[in-house]
Each structure stands twice: as C-alpha cells, then as structure tokens.
Design an enzyme around this catalytic site. Structure first.
Site, PDB file in Angstrom:
ATOM      1  N   CYS A 271      11.843  25.381  49.127  1.00 25.79           N
ATOM      2  CA  CYS A 271      11.731  26.152  50.298  1.00 25.79           C
ATOM      3  C   CYS A 271      12.222  27.106  50.107  1.00 25.79           C
ATOM      4  O   CYS A 271      11.711  28.084  49.271  1.00 25.79           O
ATOM      5  CB  CYS A 271      13.558  25.440  51.220  1.00 25.79           C
ATOM      6  SG  CYS A 271      12.981  26.461  53.561  1.00 25.79           S
TER       7      CYS A 271
ATOM      8  N   HIS B 140      10.266  20.408  53.034  1.00 25.40           N
ATOM      9  CA  HIS B 140      11.603  20.243  52.561  1.00 25.40           C
ATOM     10  C   HIS B 140      10.906  18.588  52.644  1.00 25.40           C
ATOM     11  O   HIS B 140      11.291  17.584  53.290  1.00 25.40           O
ATOM     12  CB  HIS B 140      12.920  20.080  53.538  1.00 25.40           C
ATOM     13  CG  HIS B 140      13.183  20.807  53.235  1.00 25.40           C
ATOM     14  ND1 HIS B 140      14.636  20.978  52.903  1.00 25.40           N
ATOM     15  CD2 HIS B 140      13.838  21.727  53.666  1.00 25.40           C
ATOM     16  CE1 HIS B 140      14.714  22.246  52.191  1.00 25.40           C
ATOM     17  NE2 HIS B 140      14.415  22.712  53.945  1.00 25.40           N
TER      18      HIS B 140
ATOM     19  N   GLU C 269      11.777  16.395  50.547  1.00 21.02           N
ATOM     20  CA  GLU C 269      13.418  15.284  50.134  1.00 21.02           C
ATOM     21  C   GLU C 269      13.880  13.871  51.501  1.00 21.02           C
ATOM     22  O   GLU C 269      14.000  13.300  51.484  1.00 21.02           O
ATOM     23  CB  GLU C 269      13.859  16.083  49.672  1.00 21.02           C
ATOM     24  CG  GLU C 269      15.222  16.809  50.798  1.00 21.02           C
ATOM     25  CD  GLU C 269      14.336  17.911  50.153  1.00 21.02           C
ATOM     26  OE1 GLU C 269      13.096  18.862  50.368  1.00 21.02           O
ATOM     27  OE2 GLU C 269      15.476  19.454  50.686  1.00 21.02           O
TER      28      GLU C 269
HETATM   29  N1  GLN Z   1      17.191  31.262  53.218  1.00 17.31           N
HETATM   30  C1  GLN Z   1      15.489  30.287  53.379  1.00 17.31           C
HETATM   31  C2  GLN Z   1      14.573  31.065  54.621  1.00 17.31           C
HETATM   32  O1  GLN Z   1      15.318  31.267  55.641  1.00 17.31           O
HETATM   33  C3  GLN Z   1      15.404  29.342  52.444  1.00 17.31           C
HETATM   34  C4  GLN Z   1      15.847  28.501  53.517  1.00 17.31           C
HETATM   35  C5  GLN Z   1      16.020  27.372  52.833  1.00 17.31           C
HETATM   36  O2  GLN Z   1      15.682  27.302  51.889  1.00 17.31           O
HETATM   37  N2  GLN Z   1      15.714  26.349  53.477  1.00 17.31           N
HETATM   38  O3  GLN Z   1      13.413  31.098  55.209  1.00 17.31           O
END
Ligand code: GLN
Length: 540
Positions: free
Chosen positions: A385, A511, A513
């Site tokens: 992410c 994600h 995970e």
């Molecule tokens: N802050 C980033 C976004 O909002 C990444 C978010 C995250 O890593 N879950 O896109």
C-alpha cells in the site's frame, strides 16, 4: 451428510482481571476446535468504544484495522478469526457501542419508537441482541466476544444483553466462557487464584455465572488448584482450563484440546460433533517449532513500537515462512530511525525488506531510502500500500529523473505527483469509511513475478487507501523499466508494480496480508520469503 444442529448455539467469551490476556485468540481457537469437529461456526466481536468503527483511530490506540471483503474496517480480532477458521467476516461480525447507538438513534429519528422513552434497557440491549441473533442465523455455533474487561463501565450494556440472552433462546443453547489470569507470584512461589475469584464474582454480580474458565497462566494448573478455583467460582472442575502461555499463537487450539476444552463445550452445549481433525494444524505447529532455516526481514514502518499495528502483516510473514519451512525473524525498523541513523547500519543483515502501509508524511523519506537501498543492493523488497506508493516515488526520483516526485498526500504542491488522490476521492469530505475499501479484482500480467506467485490472471485482494498511482506518469515510468504487473480489470488502476532486472522487487496497492492463512500462506508472502532465503543463501 452432516447432521444439522436444530438451533444455533451461542458461546459468549468475556475477559477479566486485566486486558491483553488473549480473548480474541481464545475465541478464534475455540472456533478452530469446533470447526475441526465438523461444526459450522461464526464470530461476532462487540467493542465497547463509541467510534462507529476503528477506521478513524490511530493504530497506537487500537492496533491494526482489519478489512473484510465487503470493505468493513474492523477490529484486529476478526483477523484472528479468519486466520484460525474458514469463517469469513463481514459488516455483521463487528459492532461497536457507536454503531449500536447509531442504529437506535436512526430508528428513533425515523419515529420507530414514537411515544416511548428510548433507554439503554431495553432499547440498546434489544439492538445488541438483534445483532447477536442475526450473526448466528443458520450456523451451528456463534462465538461472541465482548471487548474490554468485566468491571468496565462501558461494556455493561453488552454484558446485560448477554445476561438476558438465554431468556430469548433457552439456557441450554448458551455457554459463558470467561478468560482470567492466574498469576505466579514469585515471592510466594505459588499460583494465585484470588484475581480469578474476584473476576468471577464481578460477573456473578451482574447476573452471569460463567460455565467455563480459561485460566491464563505461565505453567500448568494442578488438579488441586483447579478444584479450589472450581469451588470458589461455582464451576465444575473439568470446566477449569489451563490456558498456558505458548511460544507460537498457533499452538493455542492444540493446548486447549489437550485440556479437553472442545469436549467440555460439546458436552455442555449438547452438540453433535465428529471426531477431531487436527492433522493440518499440527503440521503448521511442527514447521513453526522445527524450521529448517531462518531469514531476517526488516519491517519498515512508523508504528513499529506497537506490534499490534501490523498484526496481519506480521502473521503473513510467519505464514510465508511456513510455506518455505523457515522461521522469519522480524527486525522492526522505525522509518524515522533510518532518517536519523542512515540506512546501511540499520538494514545491514536483513535478507529482505518490507515497507508497510501507513498514513501521513512522518517517516516517508526513511521508507524511500530503505527502498532505494533494497533496489540498489538487490535485496528482495516487498511494498504494501503506502510501501508501493513510496516505491513509485523512489523510482520516479532516482531512475526517471523526477527529483521532486512525491505523493500529493505528503506534498500537495509537488510538481510531479506520481501518487495522487483517486478521482472518486476528490469529493469526499467525511473521514469515516470513505476510503477505497474491501475486495476488488485485479488482472495479473503473465510473465511477471506476480504471475509466478499467483499462477493465475484473476485475483481478488482487499484495499484501504485514498491515493493511487497517477496515470499521467504511466508512460514515462514504464519506459524507464517499471513493470505494471497488476491492473484493475478496466486497466485504469495500477495495483501491482515490479522491476524486471531485480531478483525480487514487487509492491502492491492492496493488502495481501488480510487474506493469508497459516494453512494457505499468501503467494506473494511465500515468494518474498523464498527470494529472501535465496538472497541469504547466496551470501547476502
Ligand atoms: N496513505 C495512503 C493512502 O491513503 C496509503 C494507505 C495505506 O497504506 N493503507 O492511499
């Protein structure tokens, strides 16, 4: 054909004495035991805080926010439930006080209670019971975990609701399991039962007599002591279970089974269960206890002081290790430390580098320099992410010559916002549950490392972000060698990037995970650990 239970049975799991005794894990382990006895199970987590969901909380306050397929931001215990069982969680599996009140207040405004005074009892408690009943529908056993510790003011409405519950569905269909602490006091060289007695008394004061006690302790509780606890707490001796500390959390179901917890539950709830099937679970524990090798992974993030902030990530790395029969040792690296101390001294010795998700610009430059280091030294790199967004920034700055490249999250005036707000996000004003959330399909390009891992072109992964790869830079960055190995099916969103001329450099906008399981390690984690092991064996 499996015989169906006639009525859903409910197990309520409460906790006493202190927090952090592992109520969530215990609930998950109970689910695991019952599922391996052929029963269908589900879970419900009831959280006493007033936030409607944990999505707006700082990870330091609450730990990880676990995201379900349907895009609900939930408590991290739901991650345990999914990892220990085949049950899949959704918005009906986690309620907070905030959500319960929100429902009741919405009904009140609609006029559902016209003429009446709306009160905690019966309106709030009825709403809680409605949610409990809804989750159990059609399932053999619903395991309901009450957050917090008995004695807290804020968990009282939940405890009152579960006290009333047997009157609705019959006492024979309800089981109360209470998790307490039996500490070993060094000066006395003895296990002490008084905190457990007090905690059970507290439960009885509010009208709940626990049926089974899970006694968290660092050593086995003798038959004599069990007899004493049983007598003072008004439970049967066989219902006093030693919940001993274990090296790996995946041992918990096996330890409970040794204590005959599944048998006791089945007997008390008169469940129609099969003989236990623990083979695959025992195998997992075997690999964890007797690994063939060990790899060190640097987990770079900004919430590393609270390990719960990266719960699923940490478990997925362990699963990746199980998939390769190795132990994964996590080196928790605060990205701000990299900014102060430099990258080399901190990351030297790690066989793989993972840059985690996050929000806000604190520690970002440290993450970017960790990625640069992994790219240049050919150390396996996995970005998740925000980790992917940082990898794109790093590539743009150092390979594509856009020295001021940034994400508009960190630098709204950047001349090269290679990461920018998703178009749908521009109009969004409210903060709660408004990110791109939940499962979306992703098309994986053949001939890439991503495909090598997944072995399929259509995958589904869970998201939680507002920002995304900026398509204005697609041509420039791909020309310079950035591989876009996963896109949304309409081709509009970049979901996976990688580098072709690096042993293993891959980052994802989603994600993974949240979908890794000990029996089924996520393919990307498995391949990342495999590459890290190779790097180690090549003398890296
Ligand atoms: N802050 C980033 C976004 O909002 C990444 C978010 C995250 O890593 N879950 O896109």
């Amino acid at each position: 054909m499996k015989k169906k239970q006639t009525k859903t049975k409910y197990i309520f799991v409460t906790g006493g004495v202190v927090s952090s005794l592992g109520k969530g894990l215990s609930a998950a382990a109970i689910g695991n035991l019952l599922e391996s006895r052929g029963l269908s199970i589900t879970f419900l987590k009831l959280d006493p805080y007033i936030n409607v969901d944990p999505g707006t909380m700082n990870p330091y306050q609450h730990g990880e926010v676990f995201v379900t397929d349907d895009g609900t931001e939930t408590d991290l215990d739901l991650g345990h439930y999914e990892r220990y069982t085949s049950a899949r969680m959704s918005k009906k599996n986690n309620y907070t006080t905030g959500k319960i009140y929100n429902n009741v207040i919405t009904k009140e405004r609609r006029g559902d209670y016209l003429g009446g005074t709306v009160q905690v009892v019966p309106h709030i408690t009825d709403e809680i019971k409605r949610c409990i009943k809804a989750v159990g529908n059609g399932i053999d056993v619903a395991i309901v975990e009450i957050g917090g510790t008995v004695g807290d003011i804020e968990s009282l409405p939940f405890l009152e609701a579960i006290r009333q519950f047997p009157f609705d569905i019959g006492r024979e269909n309800v089981l109360y399991i209470h998790l307490t602490l039996v500490p070993f006091i060094k000066a006395a060289e003895e296990l002490k039962t008084k905190p457990t007695q007090h905690s059970v008394n507290k439960m009885r004061e509010i009208g709940i007599q626990p049926d089974i006690l899970l006694c968290r302790t660092d050593r086995f509780i003798s038959a004599d002591l069990k007899r004493k606890i049983a007598l003072f707490c008004n439970v049967e001796q066989e219902a006093v279970i030693t919940a001993k500390d274990v090296d790996s959390i995946y041992e918990v179901p096996l330890v409970f089974h040794q204590e005959k917890l599944d048998e006791t539950i089945i007997k008390k709830l008169k469940l129609k269960a099969k003989a236990p099937q623990f083979k695959s679970w025992e195998k997992i524990v075997q690999v964890i206890k007797h690994p063939q090798d060990e790899v060190q992974i640097a987990l770079v993030g900004k919430y590393v002081d609270l390990k719960d902030s990266y719960k699923s990530l940490c478990e997925s790395l362990i699963h990746g290790g199980i998939g390769n029969k190795v132990r994964v040792v996590i080196d928790w690296v605060n990205s701000e430390r990299l900014e102060e101390e430099g990258v080399e001294p901190v990351l030297k010795g790690s066989h793989g580098v993972l840059v985690a998700s996050g929000f806000g610009n604190r520690g970002i430059e440290g993450k970017i320099s960790a990625i640069e280091y992994a790219r240049e030294r050919e150390i396996p790199f996995f970005g998740i992410c925000l980790g992917m967004q940082c990898a794109v920034i790093e590539f743009a700055r150092h390979i594509a010559g856009l020295s001021k490249a940034n994400s508009s999250e960190f630098e709204p005036k950047s001349p090269d916002p290679v990461i920018d707000l998703l178009p749908d996000q521009r109009r969004v004003q409210e903060k709660g549950a408004t990110m791109r959330l939940g499962a979306y399909p992703c098309r994986v390009e053949k001939g890439t490392k991503a495909y090598e891992a997944y072995q399929q072109t259509e995958v589904s992964e869970r998201h939680r972000h507002r920002y995304e790869f900026n398509n204005r830079y697609r041509e420039l960055l791909t020309k310079q060698g950035l591989v876009l190995s996963g896109l949304s099916p309409d081709g509009k969103l970049v979901e996976i990037i990688e580098l072709a001329d690096h042993p293993w450099f891959l980052a994802v906008q989603f994600h993974p995970e949240f979908k890794s399981r000990p029996q089924e390690p996520h393919p990307l984690f498995r391949e990342f650990i495999k590459a890290s092991l190779k790097h180690k064996r090549a003398g890296g």
